[in-house]
Design an enzyme around this catalytic site. Sequence first.
Site, PDB file in Angstrom:
ATOM      1  N   GLU A  40       1.400   1.626   5.516  1.00 36.62           N
ATOM      2  CA  GLU A  40       0.283   0.762   5.882  1.00 36.62           C
ATOM      3  C   GLU A  40      -0.612   1.536   6.843  1.00 36.62           C
ATOM      4  O   GLU A  40      -0.153   2.394   7.604  1.00 36.62           O
ATOM      5  CB  GLU A  40       0.840  -0.485   6.569  1.00 36.62           C
ATOM      6  CG  GLU A  40      -0.197  -1.469   7.077  1.00 36.62           C
ATOM      7  CD  GLU A  40       0.423  -2.581   7.921  1.00 36.62           C
ATOM      8  OE1 GLU A  40      -0.174  -3.656   8.006  1.00 36.62           O
ATOM      9  OE2 GLU A  40       1.514  -2.365   8.502  1.00 36.62           O
ATOM     10  N   LYS A 115      -2.912  -7.769   2.040  1.00 37.38           N
ATOM     11  CA  LYS A 115      -1.817  -8.368   2.806  1.00 37.38           C
ATOM     12  C   LYS A 115      -2.037  -9.865   3.009  1.00 37.38           C
ATOM     13  O   LYS A 115      -3.073 -10.288   3.526  1.00 37.38           O
ATOM     14  CB  LYS A 115      -1.724  -7.652   4.153  1.00 37.38           C
ATOM     15  CG  LYS A 115      -0.571  -8.064   5.047  1.00 37.38           C
ATOM     16  CD  LYS A 115      -0.642  -7.226   6.328  1.00 37.38           C
ATOM     17  CE  LYS A 115       0.493  -7.484   7.279  1.00 37.38           C
ATOM     18  NZ  LYS A 115       0.359  -6.632   8.491  1.00 37.38           N
ATOM     19  N   CYS A 151       4.180  -4.749   5.238  1.00 32.90           N
ATOM     20  CA  CYS A 151       4.688  -4.917   6.599  1.00 32.90           C
ATOM     21  C   CYS A 151       5.159  -6.348   6.903  1.00 32.90           C
ATOM     22  O   CYS A 151       6.231  -6.748   6.478  1.00 32.90           O
ATOM     23  CB  CYS A 151       3.638  -4.451   7.601  1.00 32.90           C
ATOM     24  SG  CYS A 151       4.313  -4.027   9.234  1.00 32.90           S
TER      25      CYS A 151
END
Length: 267
Positions: A40, A115, A151
Site C-alpha cells: 500500500e 480501499k 491494509c
Amino acid sequence: MQIGIVQFTAGADIVDNLALARDKVQEAASRGARLIVLPEAASQAFDSGRLDKQAQELDGPYATGLGELARELGVTVVAGMFRPADTVERDGKTLNRVRNTALITGPDLHVAYDKIHTFDAFDYRESDTVRPGTELVTFEVEGVTVGVAICYDIRFPEQFRELARRGAQVIVVPTSWADGPEKLYQWRILTAARALDSTSWIVAAGQARPGGQEQAGQSSGPTGIGHSCVVGPTGRRESEAGYEPEIIVCDLDMGDVEKARRSLPVL
C-alpha cells in the site's frame, strides 16, 4: 502459481518510488514470480506530505509505467497508489481527498480496487483525506481467481469471505501497517484468521519498517512494520519477512485451497 512479494520503504516522491518499484518488480520476475504484489502507498509513503499533490489516475505516469513493465515481463503487478477523488469540508478546512487504490496491471488488464475500510482508528482518521471505495474486485492470473483488499480491510472478515464466494482462491493485501505495542501480534493473528475465514491463500505485501529493526516495536503512524507474509488456506504461515526491505517468492498450490474447502466448508 509463483507469487512475489516486494517489501520496501517508499519515500515522498512518486518518480523515485516508481523507479524503485520497477527495479524490485524486475528482480521478483527474474526469480520466477508471475503475480507480484507491492505495498500500500507504494507511490507515496504516508506521512510524507499531502497525498493529493501527487495523486494520479490509471492513465498517469505511475500506473502506466508499471503497466508497461508488467506487459514487457509478462507478469501481473499489484501496487498501492493514490488517485484523485473529491473535495470535502473537515473542521473548517477544505480537503482534496484521494482514493487509496491497489493498481492491478498486466498483459491483459489495467484496473483498480479502492480501499473500502479507511483507517479511522488509533487516533488516526484516514477518511479525512481518503474517500472509501465501495466495490469488491477480483481478477484472473493463469486461470486462478485473485481477490484484493488493502491494509485495514483485513480487520473485516466478511470482505474476505465474499471474495472467496466470488471465486477468489488467492487474496492479495497491499499494506502499510502501523508499528506499536501489540501491532505485530495483531497483524499475525489477522492474516491467519482471514485465511481461515475464506479458506484462501493470503498474500500480504507491507511497507518495510522505517528505521528498520532498530525502531521495531515503537509507536508510529501507518508507515509500515514489514512482516509481509504468505498464509495458506488452513492458517499456516508459509513465509514471512522481517522489518527490513525484502523480496519473497513463493509457489502457491491451488490444490490446498480445494482440499481446505472440502474439509472445512465454512463458505
